[in-house]
Scaffold this active site. Structure first.
Site, PDB file in Angstrom:
ATOM      1  CG  HIS A  41      21.973  54.411  -2.824  1.00 24.43           C
ATOM      2  ND1 HIS A  41      23.177  55.045  -2.586  1.00 24.43           N
ATOM      3  CD2 HIS A  41      21.284  54.471  -1.665  1.00 24.43           C
ATOM      4  CE1 HIS A  41      23.206  55.471  -1.334  1.00 24.43           C
ATOM      5  NE2 HIS A  41      22.072  55.132  -0.759  1.00 24.43           N
ATOM      6  CG  HIS A  83      20.715  52.302   3.498  1.00 31.56           C
ATOM      7  ND1 HIS A  83      21.251  51.696   2.380  1.00 31.56           N
ATOM      8  CD2 HIS A  83      20.699  53.630   3.239  1.00 31.56           C
ATOM      9  CE1 HIS A  83      21.558  52.623   1.490  1.00 31.56           C
ATOM     10  NE2 HIS A  83      21.232  53.805   1.983  1.00 31.56           N
ATOM     11  CG  ASP A  84      17.978  54.801   1.412  1.00 35.99           C
ATOM     12  OD1 ASP A  84      18.069  55.391   2.503  1.00 35.99           O
ATOM     13  OD2 ASP A  84      18.741  55.044   0.446  1.00 35.99           O
ATOM     14  CD  GLU A 121      15.591  58.345   4.695  1.00 35.91           C
ATOM     15  OE1 GLU A 121      16.066  59.162   3.885  1.00 35.91           O
ATOM     16  OE2 GLU A 121      16.250  57.861   5.636  1.00 35.91           O
ATOM     17  CG  ASP A 122      13.911  56.852   0.331  1.00 34.88           C
ATOM     18  OD1 ASP A 122      13.468  57.861   0.904  1.00 34.88           O
ATOM     19  OD2 ASP A 122      15.105  56.719   0.035  1.00 34.88           O
ATOM     20  CG  ASP A 128      23.742  56.489   2.617  1.00 36.19           C
ATOM     21  OD1 ASP A 128      23.423  56.207   1.450  1.00 36.19           O
ATOM     22  OD2 ASP A 128      23.128  57.326   3.302  1.00 36.19           O
TER      23      ASP A 128
END
Length: 187
Positions: A35, A61-62, A65-66, A122
């Site tokens: 991704h 970018h994630d 967050e993840d 995204d």
């Protein structure tokens, strides 16, 4: 000074390590790292983006967050500019899902141009992924809701990159009939 290729590879390596045990929700359980790499590729190849900091942020970018990554860790490793872009596109996972989604719509118009680019790519990646294969456990209604919500987020990103916006408009046109009602959205 590091070459652009080295900077990108460093970000890709970091993201791959952080996302190493994660999978996408598709039926093939695709490695999650596909991704962020795909988001960076969309920016570069389809959006014409050459700003290395934006491409690094796309790869990362994630991570906050993840994964267990902190913004401080990103700033120490990749600099304030990259960490700042990631900060802008990171949802606060302590909030309920509907609140996070509402805030994305609300905040999209106020993001920096760099964060808007990452958000556009995204959304484009995720919508294409939904068209390719419905995530495990998702029904038609949930896919339609995602498209409707994504179109609201994208409205707030207008004027950022005409190439990416055009591709998103094409996806939305395919997804909704002339009455604004969702059509068949996925395989």
């Amino acid at each position: 000074m590091d070459s652009d290729a080295a900077l990108l590879l460093e970000a890709a390596d970091f993201a791959a390590f952080k996302h190493r045990d994660q999978r996408r929700k598709d039926t093939n359980s695709t490695p999650y790292i596909n991704h962020p790499i795909g988001v960076a590729r969309i920016l570069s190849h389809e959006g014409g983006v050459t700003d290395i900091k934006v491409l690094q942020a796309a790869l990362l970018h994630d991570t906050v967050e993840d994964t267990d990554t902190t913004l401080e860790e990103l700033e120490a490793k990749f600099g304030e500019a990259v960490a700042g872009i990631v900060r802008e596109v990171t949802d606060d996972k302590s909030l309920p899902k509907q609140e996070r989604k509402r805030l994305q719509v609300e905040h999209a118009p106020h993001c920096s141009p760099q964060a808007k680019l990452v958000k556009l790519a995204d959304k484009l990646y995720n919508l294409r992924d939904l068209n390719r294969c419905t995530p495990v456990g998702w029904n038609t209604e949930r896919v339609q809701e995602y498209f409707v919500w994504a179109s609201e987020v994208v409205k707030g990103l207008k004027g950022t990159n005409s190439a990416l916006e055009g591709k998103l408009e094409d996806l939305f046109r395919e997804a909704f009939n002339s009455d604004g009602k969702a059509t068949r959205l996925y395989c």
